[in-house]
Motif scaffolding. Sequence first.
Motif, PDB file in Angstrom:
ATOM      1  N   THR A 103       0.824  -1.210   0.000  1.00  0.00           N
ATOM      2  CA  THR A 103       0.000   0.000   0.000  1.00  0.00           C
ATOM      3  C   THR A 103       0.859   1.263   0.000  1.00  0.00           C
ATOM      4  OG1 THR A 103      -1.723  -1.190   1.206  1.00  0.00           O
ATOM      5  CG2 THR A 103      -1.853   1.202   1.204  1.00  0.00           C
TER       6      THR A 103
ATOM      7  N   ALA B 200      -8.823   0.850  -5.404  1.00  0.00           N
ATOM      8  CA  ALA B 200      -8.739   0.081  -4.161  1.00  0.00           C
ATOM      9  C   ALA B 200      -9.418  -1.276  -4.329  1.00  0.00           C
ATOM     10  CB  ALA B 200      -9.368   0.874  -3.019  1.00  0.00           C
TER      11      ALA B 200
ATOM     12  N   THR C  86     -10.363  -5.505  -1.479  1.00  0.00           N
ATOM     13  CA  THR C  86     -11.604  -5.288  -0.726  1.00  0.00           C
ATOM     14  C   THR C  86     -11.772  -6.291   0.415  1.00  0.00           C
ATOM     15  OG1 THR C  86     -12.880  -6.692  -2.225  1.00  0.00           O
ATOM     16  CG2 THR C  86     -12.732  -4.356  -2.776  1.00  0.00           C
TER      17      THR C  86
ATOM     18  N   VAL D   8      -8.675  -0.073   2.306  1.00  0.00           N
ATOM     19  CA  VAL D   8      -9.155   1.037   1.475  1.00  0.00           C
ATOM     20  C   VAL D   8      -8.768   2.382   2.093  1.00  0.00           C
ATOM     21  CG1 VAL D   8     -11.174   2.193   0.518  1.00  0.00           C
ATOM     22  CG2 VAL D   8     -11.037  -0.315   0.486  1.00  0.00           C
ATOM     23  N   GLU D   9      -8.983   2.530   3.401  1.00  0.00           N
ATOM     24  CA  GLU D   9      -8.653   3.793   4.059  1.00  0.00           C
ATOM     25  C   GLU D   9      -7.143   4.049   4.061  1.00  0.00           C
ATOM     26  OE1 GLU D   9     -10.786   6.103   4.770  1.00  0.00           O
ATOM     27  OE2 GLU D   9     -12.279   4.703   3.987  1.00  0.00           O
TER      28      GLU D   9
ATOM     29  N   ALA E 197      -6.241   5.120   0.626  1.00  0.00           N
ATOM     30  CA  ALA E 197      -6.719   6.478   0.365  1.00  0.00           C
ATOM     31  C   ALA E 197      -5.751   7.506   0.958  1.00  0.00           C
ATOM     32  CB  ALA E 197      -8.118   6.660   0.945  1.00  0.00           C
TER      33      ALA E 197
ATOM     34  N   ARG F 272     -12.843   4.070  -4.925  1.00  0.00           N
ATOM     35  CA  ARG F 272     -13.127   3.180  -3.803  1.00  0.00           C
ATOM     36  C   ARG F 272     -14.226   2.174  -4.174  1.00  0.00           C
ATOM     37  NH1 ARG F 272     -12.308   5.898   1.484  1.00  0.00           N
ATOM     38  NH2 ARG F 272     -11.318   7.917   1.167  1.00  0.00           N
ATOM     39  N   PRO F 273     -14.310   1.078  -3.425  1.00  0.00           N
ATOM     40  CA  PRO F 273     -15.470   0.182  -3.596  1.00  0.00           C
ATOM     41  C   PRO F 273     -16.758   0.945  -3.293  1.00  0.00           C
ATOM     42  CG  PRO F 273     -13.757  -0.852  -2.250  1.00  0.00           C
ATOM     43  CD  PRO F 273     -13.356   0.582  -2.417  1.00  0.00           C
TER      44      PRO F 273
ATOM     45  N   GLN G   7     -19.079  -2.272   0.894  1.00  0.00           N
ATOM     46  CA  GLN G   7     -18.120  -3.127   1.569  1.00  0.00           C
ATOM     47  C   GLN G   7     -18.152  -4.536   0.965  1.00  0.00           C
ATOM     48  OE1 GLN G   7     -18.556  -3.175   5.809  1.00  0.00           O
ATOM     49  NE2 GLN G   7     -16.731  -4.416   6.155  1.00  0.00           N
TER      50      GLN G   7
ATOM     51  N   VAL H 158     -14.168  -3.320  -8.979  1.00  0.00           N
ATOM     52  CA  VAL H 158     -13.472  -2.086  -8.600  1.00  0.00           C
ATOM     53  C   VAL H 158     -12.383  -1.767  -9.623  1.00  0.00           C
ATOM     54  CG1 VAL H 158     -12.086  -0.940  -6.828  1.00  0.00           C
ATOM     55  CG2 VAL H 158     -13.927  -2.482  -6.150  1.00  0.00           C
TER      56      VAL H 158
END
Length: 289
Positions: free
Chosen positions: A103, A124, A127, A133-134, A137, A149-150, A153, A160
């Motif tokens: 990441t 992202a 999943t 994801v955060e 980001a 983003r997705p 959830q 994606v």
Amino acid sequence: MAASWSLSGALKSMFARNTIDADTWSGLEDAMISADFGPDITDSVIEELRASVAKYKTDDPADLKRMLRETLEERLARLDPTLTLSARPAVVLVVGVNGVGKTTTIGKFAKFLVGHGRTVVVGAADTFRAAAVEQLATWAERGGAEIVRPQQQGQDPASVAFQTVEWAQRESIDIAIIDTAGRLQTKSGLMDELGKIRRVIEKQTEIAEVLLVLDATTGQNGVAQAEAFIQHAGVTGLVITKLDGSARAGFVLAVQERTGIPIKLVGQGEGINDLTGFTPHVFVQGLVG
């Protein structure tokens, strides 16, 4: 190049000698083994250097140092480190086991590309981890990239990836970097998922690069952990992370020769600007001095 992982410190005393002797060869072997070149490459390089020393009838350590630089550079340069990013959008899949710095590498890669005048979007598609994801980001923002983003959830990773490429095409973005999962319940499931992502993207455009992230601090064990990606993910380039004071730089040559895949990027620290393109000449200069 951080002196803490450079060979130059270990080699300094032996190259300061007046002549090449048995201690010189023994010291060189010890330095290379401790730097994680591995016994096979160490033996091969030293055999090559002994032949060169005999051929040119030299006993000057300065000549040996130059020959060592030339030998390592030649071996590293056998594979082309150039990133293939000419398509628009150029789609890059980033793969690797969890924990290697995937990441953060994506954020640094985005920053590297933005610094060279490219526009970047990050997808992202990991999943399966709630925090992924955060975290992505945050690093995308630091790197100056947009993020897709997705939409909910647990969304299908391939969808994606599809939305990311679609967004890049619509917005005329230069490069789309797709994050992928590093671990599922089974290896076969993970490779199936990556295969699905590839197929979905290839319906839209070609994939420019599949970059495998490896942690230099794990050495040869890290390569073993990544074998499934190497065998099944269509990897086109390696990214070596954590190549700092805790790493052993010989791993760079060892992993390229073991996998037959070129190293394209190296990360030498924790900062956003600490990822650079791999240049054999520059690397060897820093390694040997």
